[in-house]
Design an enzyme around this catalytic site. Structure first.
Site, PDB file in Angstrom:
ATOM      1  N   ASP A  23      45.367  33.838 -36.384  1.00  0.00           N
ATOM      2  CA  ASP A  23      44.388  32.846 -35.924  1.00  0.00           C
ATOM      3  C   ASP A  23      43.049  32.968 -36.654  1.00  0.00           C
ATOM      4  O   ASP A  23      42.649  34.073 -37.030  1.00  0.00           O
ATOM      5  CB  ASP A  23      44.182  33.028 -34.409  1.00  0.00           C
ATOM      6  CG  ASP A  23      43.475  31.836 -33.784  1.00  0.00           C
ATOM      7  OD1 ASP A  23      43.539  30.730 -34.362  1.00  0.00           O
ATOM      8  OD2 ASP A  23      42.863  32.015 -32.712  1.00  0.00           O
ATOM      9  N   HIS A  40      44.144  27.572 -44.094  1.00  0.00           N
ATOM     10  CA  HIS A  40      45.582  27.872 -44.000  1.00  0.00           C
ATOM     11  C   HIS A  40      46.086  28.422 -45.332  1.00  0.00           C
ATOM     12  O   HIS A  40      46.842  29.397 -45.374  1.00  0.00           O
ATOM     13  CB  HIS A  40      46.379  26.616 -43.612  1.00  0.00           C
ATOM     14  CG  HIS A  40      45.972  26.044 -42.276  1.00  0.00           C
ATOM     15  ND1 HIS A  40      45.794  26.824 -41.157  1.00  0.00           N
ATOM     16  CD2 HIS A  40      45.691  24.764 -41.891  1.00  0.00           C
ATOM     17  CE1 HIS A  40      45.424  26.048 -40.136  1.00  0.00           C
ATOM     18  NE2 HIS A  40      45.355  24.798 -40.557  1.00  0.00           N
ATOM     19  N   LEU A 134      62.756  45.469 -43.156  1.00  0.00           N
ATOM     20  CA  LEU A 134      61.883  44.879 -42.121  1.00  0.00           C
ATOM     21  C   LEU A 134      62.447  43.515 -41.742  1.00  0.00           C
ATOM     22  O   LEU A 134      62.864  42.749 -42.618  1.00  0.00           O
ATOM     23  CB  LEU A 134      60.463  44.695 -42.676  1.00  0.00           C
ATOM     24  CG  LEU A 134      59.484  43.931 -41.777  1.00  0.00           C
ATOM     25  CD1 LEU A 134      58.686  44.903 -40.912  1.00  0.00           C
ATOM     26  CD2 LEU A 134      58.505  43.074 -42.571  1.00  0.00           C
TER      27      LEU A 134
END
Ligand code: IPE
Ligand code: IPE
Ligand code: MG
Length: 241
Positions: A23, A40, A134
């Site tokens: 965020d 972004h 991962l």
């Protein structure tokens, strides 16, 4: 960040599963007099630095909130940008993720998602399906409540088909119907906002919440490491005395 050294911690103090709410992109852009979309764009580097940092420190699963079921409320221009951007990032970063041993999984509803976003996510899932270093859950058109509803509907259907005995539904069993079955150990949100915003509601039941006062495009692996250091000092009791 000044301290760029990875903290050395005992393995049992490293969170297995980290959730990140990426965020603060809009505020980052605004403070520079740029359009929100530039924020972004600048967030892409942050995510992949965090992925690398997660691998280095030994995190096994990372759930990244890229687009929420509520983000459709944004302007049509921003939504359009975010759709194309998510698609392009997944496409552009696929080989890099594969080389790092990252297994990509998509969590979210198809719904209004662009077909091209879904197909990139599915292509990434297929290509990386056997990777073990991962697991990266890309949460795109994801909402915690819709995930729980979808799980309940599917479970109800299995009960109707007599595949599941309703007397025997445990938390573990219900969890298997979710997009993301595993519990969150560390819930990390950037930008200084201190809320969950409908992310992984079931899975955060006993997560440690860490809120960092840094906007997402400024986040680096050191930010994750700092959050893990904070996490490592918390006493997790799970209801025990
Ligand atoms: C997070 O940054 C990215 C998405 C929600 C897609 P924001 O766009 O929410 O940035 P702020 O919170 O407005 O600064
Ligand atoms: C949460 O951030 C969603 C993502 C980071 C993708 P928002 O910026 O949408 O959340 P609110 O509106 O501040 O709660
Ligand atoms: Mg925001």
């Amino acid at each position: 960040m000044s301290n760029s050294v990875m903290p050395i911690l005992p393995a049992n103090r490293i969170p297995k599963h980290v959730a990140v709410v990426m965020d603060g992109n809009g505020r980052w852009a605004k403070s520079r007099g740029l359009p929100r979309t530039a924020g972004h764009e600048a967030g892409e580097h942050a995510l992949f630095d965090v992925v690398e940092g997660a691998i280095q420190i030994g995190v096994k699963e990372l759930s990244a909130f890229a687009f929420s079921t509520e983000n459709w409320k944004r302007s049509p221009e921003e939504v359009k940008f975010l759709m194309g951007f998510n698609r392009d990032v997944i496409r552009r970063r696929l080989d890099q993720m594969h080389d790092m041993g990252v297994r990509v999984k998509w969590a979210g509803r198809p719904g209004k998602l662009w077909g091209s976003v879904i197909s990139e996510l599915e292509r990434a899932e297929e290509k990386t399906a056997k990777n073990k270093v991962l697991t990266l859950n890309m949460c795109v058109n994801y909402g915690g409540r819709s995930e729980i509803i979808d799980a309940a509907v599917e479970l109800a259907s299995d009960i109707k088909k007599k595949r599941v005995n309703p007397e025997k539904i445990s938390e573990k069993k219900f969890g298997e119907y979710l997009n993301i079955p595993s519990d969150i150990d560390l819930f990390l949100r950037s930008s200084g906002e201190e809320r969950i915003s409908n992310f992984l509601l079931w899975q955060v039941a006993y997560a440690e919440l860490v809120f960092m006062d840094v906007l997402w495009p400024d986040v680096r692996r050191e930010t994750l490491w700092k959050a893990i250091e904070i996490y490592s000092q918390r006493e997790r009791r799970f209801g025990n005395a």
